[in-house]
Enzyme design. Structure first.
Site, PDB file in Angstrom:
ATOM      1  N   GLU A  87       0.874  -1.173   0.000  1.00 23.94           N
ATOM      2  CA  GLU A  87       0.000   0.000   0.000  1.00 23.94           C
ATOM      3  C   GLU A  87       0.911   1.223   0.000  1.00 23.94           C
ATOM      4  OE1 GLU A  87      -3.545   2.073   2.721  1.00 23.94           O
ATOM      5  OE2 GLU A  87      -2.414   0.356   3.486  1.00 23.94           O
ATOM      6  N   GLU A 101      -8.951  10.609   5.636  1.00 23.21           N
ATOM      7  CA  GLU A 101      -9.133   9.721   6.779  1.00 23.21           C
ATOM      8  C   GLU A 101      -9.274  10.549   8.058  1.00 23.21           C
ATOM      9  OE1 GLU A 101      -6.575   5.790   5.603  1.00 23.21           O
ATOM     10  OE2 GLU A 101      -5.462   7.517   6.308  1.00 23.21           O
TER      11      GLU A 101
END
Length: 259
Positions: free
Chosen positions: A158, A241
């Site tokens: 990621e 986020e």
């Protein structure tokens, strides 16, 4: 989107404009706004499936209270204008969501076969509380297998590119260096989430008008961090986020492509 708890670390109506027969130099038509997404897994296809807007409240169960909604306000060619508005309380070390635009074209290529990943993103916090803990970031997912998705058992790497961090938000793992990419000195972090390795590039200060190629981030990792250029890019997202606090993140324009 899945992230470690160590990642401490987001309207007038547009109507469709038809081409005027009196104009000889026309801009792409603006499409009307989309549906307000407020459910945990609500999504909406944008620009004939080029993107999917995802509300993605994957960590909401950790909140003591809160909610979030996201909406596309217009599209113009391959560019999207959208916002997400939220308020979250409780569990300040737990991410609550990753509202994002998920690119659905050009995926499944090996890193070695990608020429460029042009990315533009103009955004702002229309409102933000003093206690806000959040990041604004791209999220790229690699796999040994084409046709898979991110945050799954097939994920290998990621790669996050943080354009903003507020309230002490920080990525998974620990800092392993500082690297210069596209003329910016990024703090590089490395960590592990579930079964995959996470590399996070954190900007030295907030970048609210981003216009760069994301391919050099992958090139750096293949040249310096042991990531194989035969890995497949299987997902490419941009979003925010939040961990705690109240904010409205407005993206005036967002565009992404894989060439």
């Amino acid at each position: 989107m899945f992230i470690s708890i160590f990642a401490i670390l987001s309207a007038s109506v547009f109507v469709s404009l038809s081409a005027s027969p009196l104009s000889g130099n026309l801009s792409p038509a603006l499409e009307k706004r989309g549906t307000v997404l407020s459910g945990q897994w609500d999504t909406e296809s944008e620009i004939n499936g080029r993107f999917i807007l995802e509300n993605n409240l994957w960590g909401m169960a950790s909140a003591t209270s809160g909610s979030q909604s996201s909406q596309v306000t217009s599209t113009n060619g391959n560019s999207v204008s959208w916002y997400t508005s939220y308020t979250w309380q409780g569990a300040p070390s737990q991410v609550k969501s990753y509202s994002n635009l998920d690119l659905r074209t050009g995926l499944g290529k090996r890193i070695s076969a990608i020429a460029s990943i042009p990315a533009t993103w103009s955004w702002t916090y229309s409102t933000a509380s003093a206690d806000l803990v959040a990041d604004v970031s791209y999220d790229l997912w690699l796999s040994n297998t084409a046709g898979t998705g991110g945050a799954s058992s097939s994920s290998t790497f990621e790669i996050m590119i943080w354009l903003s961090t507020r309230g002490g938000a920080g990525p998974a793992g620990s800092q392993i260096g500082t690297v210069s990419i596209n003329g910016v000195s990024w703090r590089l972090f490395k960590g592990t989430v579930s079964t995959w390795t996470v590399f996070s590039f954190v900007a030295p200060s907030e970048i609210t008008n981003f216009n760069q190629d994301l391919k050099p981030f992958l090139t750096y990792l293949t040249s310096n961090q042991g990531v194989s250029s035969s890995q497949f890019l299987v997902q490419a997202q941009g979003g925010t986020e939040p961990f705690i606090g109240t904010a409205r993140l407005t993206s005036n324009s967002y565009a992404l492509a894989i060439n």
